[in-house]
Design a protein around this motif. Sequence first.
Motif, short mmCIF file in Angstrom:
data_model
loop_
_atom_site.label_atom_id
_atom_site.label_comp_id
_atom_site.label_asym_id
_atom_site.label_seq_id
_atom_site.Cartn_x
_atom_site.Cartn_y
_atom_site.Cartn_z
N HIS A 1 -0.92 -6.01 -4.51
CA HIS A 1 -1.04 -4.64 -5.02
C HIS A 1 -0.04 -4.48 -6.17
O HIS A 1 1.16 -4.67 -5.97
CB HIS A 1 -0.74 -3.62 -3.92
N ARG B 1 -3.96 6.18 -5.82
CA ARG B 1 -3.34 6.58 -4.56
C ARG B 1 -2.45 7.80 -4.78
O ARG B 1 -1.92 8.00 -5.88
CB ARG B 1 -2.51 5.44 -3.99
N TRP C 1 5.41 4.34 -0.74
CA TRP C 1 4.02 4.13 -1.12
C TRP C 1 3.21 3.43 -0.03
O TRP C 1 2.06 3.07 -0.25
CB TRP C 1 3.95 3.32 -2.42
N ASP D 1 -7.27 1.45 -8.19
CA ASP D 1 -7.37 2.44 -7.12
C ASP D 1 -6.33 3.52 -7.40
O ASP D 1 -5.22 3.22 -7.81
CB ASP D 1 -7.07 1.80 -5.76
#
Length: 346
Positions: free
Chosen positions: A216, A199, A292, A197
């Motif tokens: 993650h 971001r 984050w 992914d």
Amino acid sequence: MSALPSLVASQWLLAAATLAPGAAMAAPGATGEEAPPAAEEATEVAEPVAAPEDYAWVTPTTLDRIGRVMAPVYVNGKGPFRFIIDTGASSSAIAPGVSAALGLEPDETQPMALRGVTGAQQVPSIFVDSLEAGEIRMEGKRMPVIDAGVFADADGILGVEGFENACLIASFRDESVSILRGGCPMSRLGWPKVRADMRFGRLMVVKAKISRTWVHAIVDTGAERSLGNRALLEALELEQGAEDPTRATQVFGATEHTADGSLIPAPRIYLGEVNVADVYVTFGDFDVFRLWDLDSEPAILLGMDVLGVVDALMIDYRRGELRFRLLGSSDSDKIEMRSPPFGRLP
């Protein structure tokens, strides 16, 4: 000193351990307002390199040092300068010595926010007309000027603001790097890969599994060591290890702030078809995970202690993929490259 972790394709192969508990740590720092860049532990700014082909731009992680990925970068047409490629940094940064070599005085009246793994501060900036690395060229860019100690013997940090739809290929076997526009070429036989992914634009986050916990995992080539947040520590039930004073360590970033951490052996880390065994991870309450928005969920920052032990690493921003060429892979599995030739920048 103990051996290093390795990435393997089989879930049943064993790998070795990393640093002994209590070792001093240098961790990533940051620049910009989104994803932070990494910090390095050293002191001097190197002079521009005359012959890029004579310099080992990519070095593997070995028993006695952490590897890194660097690129020859031209600023305002001058260089090449040695910049650390930092996939955890939203923007690039420059050392004071390079600013002086370019005849540019750091501007205190136009400071930039620097966000690091341990905190934030304001730093002066310079404006550059152009920055070139491989097939990537950026124009009209303001860059933060960071203390030389952050860069070791490098001249700056190359962040990922220009990497949209690009490809980064770092070969630790050949000590070479390529930065290409328009995504990565395909391998004839295929490398093990992990879907990612993206971001904050281009921060690559892959789904990993550690023990029975989904995590993650941030891919950060600018970080020396892998870091875990408190949520991951608790999910893995490693709190007792964090209370052991012999595992205490201090983490340094790109800012003046430091943070306390605990260096603890983590269970096997699974990244799709690839897994990493016997990795020591520094756990702590690090500002970078709040930056984050990953402080409340189990998360790990994968640094060069893990990423640097393969034969090659490929980050495909167009397809959103992280690919590996594992140690001992056949030469016939080398990727097919287009111009410019593999390993030559710019």
